[in-house]
Design a protein around this motif. Structure first.
Motif, PDB file in Angstrom:
ATOM      1  N   ASP A   1     -63.268  -0.251   1.865  1.00 49.32           N
ATOM      2  CA  ASP A   1     -64.631  -0.778   1.977  1.00 49.32           C
ATOM      3  C   ASP A   1     -64.768  -2.139   1.299  1.00 49.32           C
ATOM      4  N   ARG A   2     -63.783  -2.996   1.569  1.00 49.05           N
ATOM      5  CA  ARG A   2     -63.842  -4.348   1.009  1.00 49.05           C
ATOM      6  C   ARG A   2     -62.966  -5.296   1.823  1.00 49.05           C
ATOM      7  N   VAL A   3     -63.198  -6.584   1.631  1.00 51.82           N
ATOM      8  CA  VAL A   3     -62.391  -7.622   2.262  1.00 51.82           C
ATOM      9  C   VAL A   3     -61.183  -7.881   1.373  1.00 51.82           C
ATOM     10  N   VAL A   4     -59.997  -7.925   1.983  1.00 45.78           N
ATOM     11  CA  VAL A   4     -58.755  -8.099   1.232  1.00 45.78           C
ATOM     12  C   VAL A   4     -57.978  -9.298   1.764  1.00 45.78           C
ATOM     13  N   LEU A   5     -57.192  -9.902   0.899  1.00 48.12           N
ATOM     14  CA  LEU A   5     -56.299 -10.992   1.275  1.00 48.12           C
ATOM     15  C   LEU A   5     -55.079 -10.392   1.953  1.00 48.12           C
ATOM     16  N   LEU A   6     -54.775 -10.849   3.155  1.00 47.54           N
ATOM     17  CA  LEU A   6     -53.634 -10.326   3.911  1.00 47.54           C
ATOM     18  C   LEU A   6     -52.458 -11.287   3.927  1.00 47.54           C
ATOM     19  N   ALA A   7     -52.717 -12.563   3.724  1.00 49.21           N
ATOM     20  CA  ALA A   7     -51.652 -13.582   3.748  1.00 49.21           C
ATOM     21  C   ALA A   7     -50.931 -13.604   2.401  1.00 49.21           C
TER      22      ALA A   7
END
Length: 50
Positions: free
Chosen positions: A39-45
């Motif tokens: 339930d959150r925005v995460v860094l994928l790069a």
């Protein structure tokens, strides 16, 4: 950045699906994404160091 992450979060919550943002023309390499399980925005790069 807060506005963008909030927008991605709202769409992901509404659809109950992951939402990803990629660089222009780089569909194989997502940069940011909403993870519905977390339930959150995460860094994928991966950070690039020069």
């Amino acid at each position: 950045m807060d506005t963008l992450c909030g927008f991605m979060r709202d769409i992901g919550r509404h659809l109950s699906k992951p939402v990803v943002m990629t660089a222009e023309g780089g569909y194989a390499n997502p940069v940011l994404g909403f993870d519905p399980a977390a339930d959150r925005v995460v860094l994928l790069a991966q950070p690039r160091f020069s």
